[in-house]
Design a protein around this motif. Structure first.
Motif, PDB file in Angstrom:
ATOM      1  N   LEU A 195       1.301   2.375  -5.974  1.00 17.29           N
ATOM      2  CA  LEU A 195       2.296   3.437  -6.155  1.00 17.29           C
ATOM      3  C   LEU A 195       1.720   4.624  -6.919  1.00 17.29           C
ATOM      4  O   LEU A 195       2.021   5.781  -6.596  1.00 17.29           O
ATOM      5  N   TYR A 249      -2.815   4.649  -0.804  1.00 19.54           N
ATOM      6  CA  TYR A 249      -1.699   3.732  -1.085  1.00 19.54           C
ATOM      7  C   TYR A 249      -1.751   2.542  -0.125  1.00 19.54           C
ATOM      8  O   TYR A 249      -1.661   1.387  -0.544  1.00 19.54           O
ATOM      9  N   GLN A 309       1.878  -1.746  -8.278  1.00 24.56           N
ATOM     10  CA  GLN A 309       2.115  -0.557  -9.104  1.00 24.56           C
ATOM     11  C   GLN A 309       0.912   0.380  -9.074  1.00 24.56           C
ATOM     12  O   GLN A 309       1.076   1.600  -9.118  1.00 24.56           O
TER      13      GLN A 309
END
Length: 159
Positions: free
Chosen positions: A141, A84, A138
């Motif tokens: 995520l 991440y 995104q």
């Protein structure tokens, strides 16, 4: 209403923007009161002028900065967190984010967890939200998945 030299019609926002620049106050009768002048009706600013004013306001330093605050409650998958971070850092920086602090807290008080915290500065709330909602972020995520439980807040600066 009369169009300006470019053929743009004045708008209500133009009236208010013109008055705002003069330090005017909106009266109950629908007229503006300009300091050090008698009450009078102002002519609306042409739409082209309003567009220029809005661009100057939104692109200048007149908007308050915003801060993205992330506090972690738990990290269950350090590998997912590392992936991440590898993806999120460039995504946030590409959207104008500037990392101010990240890591474990030097001190915790009250109900705070002694877990990772991140503080990122943006030029505005809109740019912070755009960073979060971007396709690039995104993907970060998705890489994190359920590897961490955290709390993210976007807060507008006081000044």
């Amino acid at each position: 209403m009369v169009a300006d030299e470019g053929g743009h019609e004045p708008t209500l926002i133009g009236v208010r923007a013109s008055a705002f620049l003069l330090g005017a106050r909106w009266g109950m009768s629908g007229s503006f009161t300009v300091p050090a002048m008698a009450p009078r009706r102002l002519q609306p600013a042409p739409a082209s002028t309003v567009h220029c004013l809005i661009n100057n306001f939104t692109q200048g330093n007149d908007m308050p900065k915003a801060y993205w605050m992330a506090t972690y409650r738990s990290i269950s998958n350090p590998d997912a967190l590392a992936e991440y971070a590898r993806l999120a850092g460039p995504a946030i920086q590409a959207a104008g984010g500037r990392f101010l602090a990240r890591g474990l807290p030097a001190q915790v008080y009250e109900a705070a967890e002694n877990q990772r915290a991140v503080l990122i500065e943006f030029d505005s709330v809109a740019s912070a939200k755009a960073a979060h909602d971007s396709a690039q972020y995104q993907l970060a995520l998705e890489a994190l998945g359920d590897g961490a439980v955290r709390d993210i807040r976007i807060v507008e600066a006081v000044e």
